[in-house]
Design a protein around this motif. Structure first.
Motif, PDB file in Angstrom:
ATOM      1  N   THR A  69       1.031  -1.144   0.070  1.00  0.00           N
ATOM      2  CA  THR A  69       0.083   0.191  -0.006  1.00  0.00           C
ATOM      3  C   THR A  69       0.982   1.019  -0.030  1.00  0.00           C
ATOM      4  O   THR A  69       1.841   1.351   0.758  1.00  0.00           O
ATOM      5  N   GLY A  70       0.501   2.172  -0.789  1.00  0.00           N
ATOM      6  CA  GLY A  70       1.385   3.419  -0.898  1.00  0.00           C
ATOM      7  C   GLY A  70       1.110   4.369   0.285  1.00  0.00           C
ATOM      8  O   GLY A  70      -0.009   4.392   0.559  1.00  0.00           O
ATOM      9  N   THR A  71       2.251   4.851   0.187  1.00  0.00           N
ATOM     10  CA  THR A  71       1.982   6.130   1.307  1.00  0.00           C
ATOM     11  C   THR A  71       2.542   7.473   0.791  1.00  0.00           C
ATOM     12  O   THR A  71       2.131   8.582   1.510  1.00  0.00           O
ATOM     13  N   THR A  81       9.780  12.019  -5.668  1.00  0.00           N
ATOM     14  CA  THR A  81       9.182  11.861  -4.721  1.00  0.00           C
ATOM     15  C   THR A  81       8.286  10.532  -4.954  1.00  0.00           C
ATOM     16  O   THR A  81       7.997  10.346  -6.166  1.00  0.00           O
ATOM     17  N   GLY A  82       7.727   9.768  -4.110  1.00  0.00           N
ATOM     18  CA  GLY A  82       6.539   8.470  -4.216  1.00  0.00           C
ATOM     19  C   GLY A  82       6.775   7.723  -3.133  1.00  0.00           C
ATOM     20  O   GLY A  82       6.603   8.009  -1.845  1.00  0.00           O
ATOM     21  N   ASP A  83       7.225   6.494  -3.353  1.00  0.00           N
ATOM     22  CA  ASP A  83       7.268   5.517  -2.189  1.00  0.00           C
ATOM     23  C   ASP A  83       8.924   4.771  -2.397  1.00  0.00           C
ATOM     24  O   ASP A  83       9.060   4.456  -3.581  1.00  0.00           O
ATOM     25  N   ALA A  84       9.633   5.043  -1.539  1.00  0.00           N
ATOM     26  CA  ALA A  84      11.002   4.329  -1.569  1.00  0.00           C
ATOM     27  C   ALA A  84      10.884   2.914  -1.130  1.00  0.00           C
ATOM     28  O   ALA A  84      10.389   2.652  -0.015  1.00  0.00           O
ATOM     29  N   ILE A  85      11.618   2.194  -2.041  1.00  0.00           N
ATOM     30  CA  ILE A  85      11.723   0.959  -1.660  1.00  0.00           C
ATOM     31  C   ILE A  85      12.968   0.400  -1.971  1.00  0.00           C
ATOM     32  O   ILE A  85      13.842   0.782  -2.713  1.00  0.00           O
ATOM     33  N   ALA A  86      13.556  -0.968  -1.331  1.00  0.00           N
ATOM     34  CA  ALA A  86      14.458  -1.768  -2.006  1.00  0.00           C
ATOM     35  C   ALA A  86      13.887  -3.308  -1.822  1.00  0.00           C
ATOM     36  O   ALA A  86      13.072  -3.601  -1.026  1.00  0.00           O
ATOM     37  N   ILE A  87      14.783  -4.033  -2.356  1.00  0.00           N
ATOM     38  CA  ILE A  87      14.680  -5.621  -2.475  1.00  0.00           C
ATOM     39  C   ILE A  87      15.669  -6.062  -1.928  1.00  0.00           C
ATOM     40  O   ILE A  87      16.694  -6.003  -2.202  1.00  0.00           O
ATOM     41  N   GLU A 144      -0.583   8.302  -0.850  1.00  0.00           N
ATOM     42  CA  GLU A 144      -1.108   7.426   0.062  1.00  0.00           C
ATOM     43  C   GLU A 144      -2.447   6.592  -0.154  1.00  0.00           C
ATOM     44  O   GLU A 144      -3.293   7.299  -0.687  1.00  0.00           O
ATOM     45  N   GLY A 145      -2.676   5.454   0.120  1.00  0.00           N
ATOM     46  CA  GLY A 145      -3.718   4.454  -0.284  1.00  0.00           C
ATOM     47  C   GLY A 145      -3.792   3.839  -1.344  1.00  0.00           C
ATOM     48  O   GLY A 145      -4.431   3.092  -1.601  1.00  0.00           O
ATOM     49  N   ASP A 146      -2.911   4.054  -2.423  1.00  0.00           N
ATOM     50  CA  ASP A 146      -2.798   3.535  -3.665  1.00  0.00           C
ATOM     51  C   ASP A 146      -2.187   2.043  -3.531  1.00  0.00           C
ATOM     52  O   ASP A 146      -1.605   1.773  -2.319  1.00  0.00           O
ATOM     53  N   LYS A 147      -2.953   1.280  -4.305  1.00  0.00           N
ATOM     54  CA  LYS A 147      -2.295  -0.357  -4.213  1.00  0.00           C
ATOM     55  C   LYS A 147      -1.441  -0.482  -5.246  1.00  0.00           C
ATOM     56  O   LYS A 147      -1.499   0.102  -6.660  1.00  0.00           O
ATOM     57  N   ILE A 148       0.038  -0.806  -4.832  1.00  0.00           N
ATOM     58  CA  ILE A 148       1.074  -1.114  -5.581  1.00  0.00           C
ATOM     59  C   ILE A 148       1.501  -2.686  -5.750  1.00  0.00           C
ATOM     60  O   ILE A 148       1.463  -3.179  -5.105  1.00  0.00           O
TER      61      ILE A 148
END
Length: 434
Positions: A69-71, A81-87, A144-148
């Motif tokens: 879920t996006g923040t 900007t957006g959502d920061a991630i790593a695998i 925020e609230g988006d399904k990713i």
């Protein structure tokens, strides 16, 4: 004659090897992402590699997938900007397995050198490589609230990451209530004025519940000063939350806005350390609780029985794996405060008191070391350590847990004793620092 026979056998084996593979030697292996997970701003646990969002393998097409879920709260060094991630592999606090960088500078470059072109756009596929430095991936356009939906396809040298964003498809998250003005714990220890020490400046948000928790850690200097209010900086207390009786280590109690007497505290003990927690809910309710805590600080690392007259470097989970000196990682000059040179008996003490290796726990809990390493500098040159070289690396705390049971505030020394230098085996323990 033996050499000729061996050469013939080798040639035949090589020939049949080609024939059996139909021209493909299968030397390169597809990257195995079993046991990997997503970390970042899309999770309540943030950057902790705890497996809360594991990659799920899809046998039909050999890909992995996960939905989060996006923040919209992430940002990289370029301002995207957006959502920061790593695998990353679950449990890898050192980030040695992290996939977070998008494009290598050129096809011939080392897999540790990248530029920061790492934005993932909705519906597009991006190549992502493994590396220790640089920005994390930003999912552009995630709010925020988006399904990713994240889909990962591994190859032999990189992974392909595709994201698809479903706008507003996730349940709307509750909106947190933050104090509109700076608030203070006025009255604790008899201090009724607003100060830096009693200011509610540190807070954390629970993304799922919308609750915001402010905290202040204080040592009790006067157990008789058992009244306080959560108050703004006005001399006339124009905003105050009061009216509750709070028992140390008890349940949180609801405070009342601008009505009632000062909050009462039961169970304070002089010289004990307490964490004051003030929690707000999305509907504006305010609660307070007080927990007994202990502060443990590692002030020194002592190494015994290492090779004599050898420069060593220490680092680990309790240090946040900061400032590794490996040249391949492009970290620049290593932190000199993590270095020491052993004496003729192979002993050394490294003072890390300025590094802030402090943890706060409740009495009765255990302070765990986690993985910790002693790495010797090749040729006694700072910054010449060899990455993941077992001949120059001693590891403790990974397979043999090292813990300290919390009883009170304490300064600790981590003592590492080398049992067998040839195999680099060692034991570790915490002792109270003098």
């Amino acid at each position: 004659m033996k050499k000729l026979l061996l050469s013939a056998i080798t040639a035949l084996a090589f020939l049949f090897g080609f024939a059996s593979c139909s021209g493909d030697l299968h030397d390169a292996q597809i990257i195995d992402l079993t046991g990997y997970c997503i970390i970042g701003s899309v999770l309540e646990s943030g950057w902790e590699p705890n497996g809360k969002a594991p990659l799920v393998y899809n046998e039909a097409d050999g890909t992995y997938s996960v939905t989060v879920t996006g923040t919209g709260s992430g940002q990289n060094s370029k301002g995207d900007t957006g959502d920061a991630i790593a695998i990353i592999q679950i449990g890898d606090t050192g980030w040695g397995t992290a996939y977070r960088l998008a494009q290598p500078k050129s096809d011939g470059d080392s897999a540790n050198v990248f530029k920061s072109d790492d934005v993932l756009k909705d519906g597009e596929t991006q190549k992502v490589y493994q590396g220790q430095s640089g920005d994390c991936m930003i999912i552009s356009g995630a709010e925020e609230g988006d399904k990713i939906n994240i889909k990962v396809k591994p190859s032999t040298t990189y992974i392909e990451v595709t994201v698809s964003i479903e706008k507003g498809s996730a349940p709307a998250l509750p909106q947190p209530f933050y104090f509109p003005e700076t608030m203070y714990l006025r009255g604790v220890n008899g201090e009724w004025n607003p100060t830096v020490g009693n200011c509610l400046s540190k807070n954390s948000k629970d993304a799922l519940t919308g609750e915001v928790t402010y905290q202040v850690d204080l040592v009790c200097t006067d157990e008789g000063a058992n009244e306080f209010g959560v108050v703004n900086d006005s001399s006339s207390w124009t905003t105050k939350y009061v009216g509750a009786t709070i028992t140390v280590d008890g349940e949180a109690q609801k405070l009342t806005l601008n009505e009632g007497n000062n909050n009462k505290i039961e169970g304070l003990k002089k010289d004990a350390t307490y964490r004051f927690l003030v929690k707000t809910t999305p509907n504006g309710d305010v609660y307070a609780s007080i927990k007994t805590i202990c502060k443990l600080t590692v002030t020194a690392v002592e190494v015994k029985g290492h090779a004599p007259n050898t420069m060593i470097y220490v680092n680990g989970a309790i240090a946040g794996w900061a400032a590794w000196p490996f040249e391949a990682w492009g970290k620049g000059s290593p932190d000199k405060d993590y270095y020491a040179t052993t004496d003729e008996n192979g002993n050394a003490v490294i003072n890390v008191s300025s590094k802030g290796w402090t943890t706060v726990l409740a009495p009765g809990e255990e302070y765990e070391l986690g993985e910790f390493q002693v790495v010797d500098a090749v040729g006694n040159e700072p910054g010449k350590q060899v990455e993941n070289d077992p001949d120059h690396q001693i590891i403790v705390g990974k397979d043999d847990p090292v813990a300290w049971k919390v009883e009170d505030n304490a300064n600790l020394k981590l003592v590492i004793t080398v049992d067998d230098l040839e195999s680099n085996s060692a034991t570790a323990e915490f002792v109270k620092a003098e």
